[in-house]
Design an enzyme around this catalytic site. Structure first.
Site, PDB file in Angstrom:
ATOM      1  N   HIS A 158     -41.680  70.451 -43.410  1.00  0.00           N
ATOM      2  CA  HIS A 158     -42.790  70.808 -43.923  1.00  0.00           C
ATOM      3  C   HIS A 158     -42.947  71.802 -44.887  1.00  0.00           C
ATOM      4  O   HIS A 158     -43.228  72.477 -46.125  1.00  0.00           O
ATOM      5  CB  HIS A 158     -43.362  72.153 -42.562  1.00  0.00           C
ATOM      6  CG  HIS A 158     -44.909  72.465 -43.387  1.00  0.00           C
ATOM      7  ND1 HIS A 158     -45.107  73.470 -43.910  1.00  0.00           N
ATOM      8  CD2 HIS A 158     -46.259  72.605 -42.683  1.00  0.00           C
ATOM      9  CE1 HIS A 158     -46.440  74.087 -44.498  1.00  0.00           C
ATOM     10  NE2 HIS A 158     -46.986  73.468 -43.349  1.00  0.00           N
ATOM     11  N   GLY A 159     -41.875  73.037 -44.935  1.00  0.00           N
ATOM     12  CA  GLY A 159     -41.086  73.481 -45.318  1.00  0.00           C
ATOM     13  C   GLY A 159     -41.804  75.098 -46.293  1.00  0.00           C
ATOM     14  O   GLY A 159     -41.062  76.103 -46.756  1.00  0.00           O
ATOM     15  N   ASP A 160     -43.097  74.933 -45.685  1.00  0.00           N
ATOM     16  CA  ASP A 160     -43.667  76.849 -45.223  1.00  0.00           C
ATOM     17  C   ASP A 160     -44.721  76.357 -44.050  1.00  0.00           C
ATOM     18  O   ASP A 160     -45.467  77.331 -44.191  1.00  0.00           O
ATOM     19  CB  ASP A 160     -45.106  76.504 -46.421  1.00  0.00           C
ATOM     20  CG  ASP A 160     -44.628  77.682 -47.148  1.00  0.00           C
ATOM     21  OD1 ASP A 160     -44.130  79.104 -46.511  1.00  0.00           O
ATOM     22  OD2 ASP A 160     -46.329  77.265 -47.750  1.00  0.00           O
ATOM     23  N   LEU A 161     -43.736  75.979 -43.132  1.00  0.00           N
ATOM     24  CA  LEU A 161     -44.359  76.497 -41.418  1.00  0.00           C
ATOM     25  C   LEU A 161     -44.121  77.641 -41.037  1.00  0.00           C
ATOM     26  O   LEU A 161     -44.420  78.470 -40.720  1.00  0.00           O
ATOM     27  CB  LEU A 161     -43.812  75.894 -40.771  1.00  0.00           C
ATOM     28  CG  LEU A 161     -45.033  74.992 -39.186  1.00  0.00           C
ATOM     29  CD1 LEU A 161     -45.904  74.382 -39.339  1.00  0.00           C
ATOM     30  CD2 LEU A 161     -43.738  75.110 -38.273  1.00  0.00           C
TER      31      LEU A 161
ATOM     32  N   ASN B  35     -50.618  78.878 -41.932  1.00  0.00           N
ATOM     33  CA  ASN B  35     -50.567  77.350 -42.752  1.00  0.00           C
ATOM     34  C   ASN B  35     -51.204  76.453 -41.371  1.00  0.00           C
ATOM     35  O   ASN B  35     -50.181  75.515 -41.518  1.00  0.00           O
ATOM     36  CB  ASN B  35     -49.003  77.117 -43.268  1.00  0.00           C
ATOM     37  CG  ASN B  35     -49.382  77.522 -44.510  1.00  0.00           C
ATOM     38  OD1 ASN B  35     -50.240  77.515 -45.529  1.00  0.00           O
ATOM     39  ND2 ASN B  35     -48.570  77.793 -45.242  1.00  0.00           N
TER      40      ASN B  35
END
Length: 312
Positions: free
Chosen positions: A196-199, A203
């Site tokens: 995901h990278g920005d969990l 979000n």
């Protein structure tokens, strides 16, 4: 024409300057064009995130019209692969993608509720458990063309060394050394798994099709344990209130690792790297929740303590 939230206008122009002002000026007509092309009508108050506008819509007409959201983001490299991630997941743990216009950085997405996982705070263990279960479901083979986190590892290590030399700080050398070692050891040998990278809790949204669904992915390939550090970093304000911060942080990371079926040691190492990066970032730029003053000092101090206490 829809109205653009003033907070998005100010934030975009402050951050992007003339380019941001031009994008904001064009945004209402872009939204109108997309609404017409995708057979959608506005269906609720216009919302926004940090870099884009979100318009609740209904696609189609009459009783068969479907609830969706139209999202249009400011053109930025960090947003390029968001639709690729949604397509790879195909609704597995994330909202479904129905239409995309890459030139406009526009998406037509499944509509979820406005309530986020952050509303459960301070129930941190529940947050980490839910996020961990989602992380496990999102860990599918990465499609071709996504940026590989391993390609950033050397740059991470170099930036950490530069920050340590250039910025006044109180981080012990072993904390910086451990973060550099993680970048060089774990960072260079990551799998080709969709991350995901920005969990973080904001979000992850309440939904009808599933209890919780992820939104706003960066879309990259790497180690799913990487997201454990992103998640813990987002709990900084809660961690400020912990009686025993190191013990609390380790317990939360273990909860995430168990739910995500990941190696706890790798999760801790990534979290420690994130903490060191955050400690330096705060000193250079501030944080979204604290740009300056005593609160910035408090959040930075939490990052410092995490960076030192999570050394494996």
């Amino acid at each position: 024409m829809i109205g653009i939230p003033e907070a998005l206008v100010r934030g975009t122009i402050d951050r992007e300057g003339d380019r941001g002002a031009a994008w904001v000026a064009e945004l209402p007509s872009v939204v109108e064009e997309l609404l017409e092309r995708w057979d959608c009508a506005p269906d609720g108050a216009v919302m926004h995130g940090g870099v884009g506008v979100i318009v609740p819509v209904r696609q189609g007409t009459g009783p068969t019209a479907r609830p969706r959201v139209l999202k249009v983001s400011f053109p930025h490299p960090g947003n390029v692969h968001e639709p690729d991630a949604f397509e790879a997941w195909a609704g597995r743990g994330a909202v479904r993608l129905h239409r995309r216009d890459d030139a406009r950085f526009a998406l037509l997405l499944e509509r979820a509720h406005r309530s986020t996982l952050a509303a459960l705070e301070p129930a941190d263990e529940t947050v980490m458990t839910i996020a961990g279960h989602l992380s496990r479901r999102l860990a599918v083979p990465a499609p071709p063309g996504l940026p590989r986190l391993r390609d950033r590892a050397d740059a991470w290590a170099a930036q950490l060394r530069a920050d340590a030399a250039e910025l006044p700080h109180t981080l012990p050398p072993r904390a910086v050394d451990a973060a550099v070692a993680t970048a060089r050891e774990l960072g260079r040998t990551q799998p080709d798994t969709l991350v995901h990278g920005d969990l973080h809790a904001r979000n992850i949204l309440r939904a009808d099709r599933e209890p919780w669904l992820a939104v706003d992915p960066k879309g990259c390939a790497g180690d799913p344990a990487y997201d454990g550090g992103t998640l813990l970093k987002s709990r900084a304000l809660n961690l400020m209130r912990a009686d025993d911060l190191p013990k609390t942080a380790r317990r939360l990371l273990d909860v995430f690792a168990e739910a995500a079926e990941l190696d706890p040691g790798r999760v801790r190492r990534w979290a420690q790297l994130h903490a060191v990066q955050a400690a330096f970032w705060g000193r250079r730029h501030g944080f979204r929740v604290a740009r300056a003053g005593p609160q910035l000092d408090q959040v930075t101090a939490v990052a410092d303590r995490l960076a030192a206490s999570l050394v494996v």
